[in-house]
Enzyme design. Structure first.
Site, PDB file in Angstrom:
ATOM      1  N   ASP A 119      -8.712  -5.142  -5.694  1.00 21.37           N
ATOM      2  CA  ASP A 119      -8.295  -4.117  -4.735  1.00 21.37           C
ATOM      3  C   ASP A 119      -9.260  -2.938  -4.828  1.00 21.37           C
ATOM      4  OD1 ASP A 119      -7.039  -2.122  -3.265  1.00 21.37           O
ATOM      5  OD2 ASP A 119      -5.057  -2.452  -4.164  1.00 21.37           O
ATOM      6  N   SER A 157       0.828  -1.206   0.000  1.00 23.00           N
ATOM      7  CA  SER A 157       0.000   0.000   0.000  1.00 23.00           C
ATOM      8  C   SER A 157       0.866   1.261   0.000  1.00 23.00           C
ATOM      9  CB  SER A 157      -0.964  -0.064   1.197  1.00 23.00           C
ATOM     10  OG  SER A 157      -1.992   0.884   1.071  1.00 23.00           O
ATOM     11  N   HIS A 159      -7.112  -5.741  -1.334  1.00 20.01           N
ATOM     12  CA  HIS A 159      -5.976  -4.852  -1.072  1.00 20.01           C
ATOM     13  C   HIS A 159      -4.977  -5.454  -0.087  1.00 20.01           C
ATOM     14  CE1 HIS A 159      -3.797  -1.116  -0.988  1.00 20.01           C
ATOM     15  NE2 HIS A 159      -3.970  -0.963   0.315  1.00 20.01           N
TER      16      HIS A 159
END
Length: 270
Positions: free
Chosen positions: A175, A81, A209
């Site tokens: 995601d 991320s 994600h």
């Protein structure tokens, strides 16, 4: 394994802040020397994400490069991320990085200003009007970020063509935090446009994600510290679970190949 020295990796997590060490511990079990690096909301570090100075990350790189337990000549970076785009910035501007693996990372600087010496990279623009909220009150923020391909937002695209390392992009195609596959593809195009090696991109349909190490439960939604509300992360449980098992093997094989020079035969051991 044995007494070392070991191939070195710096491990970064995302906007949750603090210092998650579990992934670094698990990698250390597989013969890597791993530094889990906090970058905000931990001890004396800033409490909020406003701006980051790459000099702080450079200190960590130099610490690893000179550590007696770290096998040179360079180290690897692993980021998820927001930690992913910080790794891209580190690889682009700092010396001594050989391999960079991103788990649903971005190739644009996101969420905070990035500074290094006389360079400033602004964060990618956002439009909160593009947030969709479900009946249950959970937000879908997939469309919130502007594109780094047009207008002033191009200044947020990290110049990853300056990097002297190999890249691996691990992408969850479901995601909902941001468009990880788009970032990986655009990063790849930019590298190739500058005559650099094409990165490895591994896509997982149905993965969200939070692609964590194997057998971690899927996190479907949770509080997003930047948006101040719960958001959906995406992922279909079975596909996501399978992606975590495979991605873990891919990441280790990538680092073994580039940091140890060993053949890339994936070990069957998780």
């Amino acid at each position: 394994s044995g007494s070392g020295p070991f191939p070195g990796i710096i491990d970064l997590y995302g906007t949750g802040g603090g210092l998650p060490e579990y992934r670094a511990c698990l990698l250390a079990n597989h013969g890597f020397a791993v530094l889990a690096l906090a970058f905000y909301s931990y001890e004396d570090l800033p409490k909020v994400m406003k701006e980051f100075h790459l000099e702080y990350f450079e200190e960590a790189v130099n610490y690893m490069l000179h550590h007696t337990q770290v096998k040179g000549p360079g180290i690897g970076l692993l980021g998820h991320s927001k930690g992913g785009d910080l790794c891209v910035s580190m690889a682009s501007f700092l010396k001594g990085i050989i391999a960079t693996a991103l788990i649903n990372g971005s190739v644009a600087n996101v969420g905070a200003v990035l500074r290094y010496k006389d360079i400033t990279i602004p964060p990618l623009g956002i439009n909160p009007k593009r947030i969709k909220v479900s009946k249950s009150g959970i937000a879908d923020i997939i469309d919130v970020l502007n594109s780094p391909l047009e207008g002033p937002d191009q200044q947020s695209f990290i110049p990853l063509e300056k990097a002297e390392c190999c890249f691996l992009f691990i992408v969850g195609q479901d995601d909902h935090n941001w468009k990880s596959e788009f970032f990986a593809v655009e990063g790849s195009k930019r590298l190739q446009a500058h005559g650099k090696e094409k990165p490895e991109i591994v896509c997982y349909p149905g993965a969200g994600h939070y692609i964590e190490p194997p057998f971690f439960p899927m996190c479907a939604a949770s509080m997003h510290l930047l948006f101040g509300k719960p958001v959906m992360w995406g992922g279909e449980p079975k596909s996501h679970c399978e992606a975590q098992i495979d991605a873990w093997k891919q990441i280790q094989a990538f680092f073994r190949k580039h940091l140890t020079g060993e053949p890339s035969g994936t070990s069957s051991k998780l």
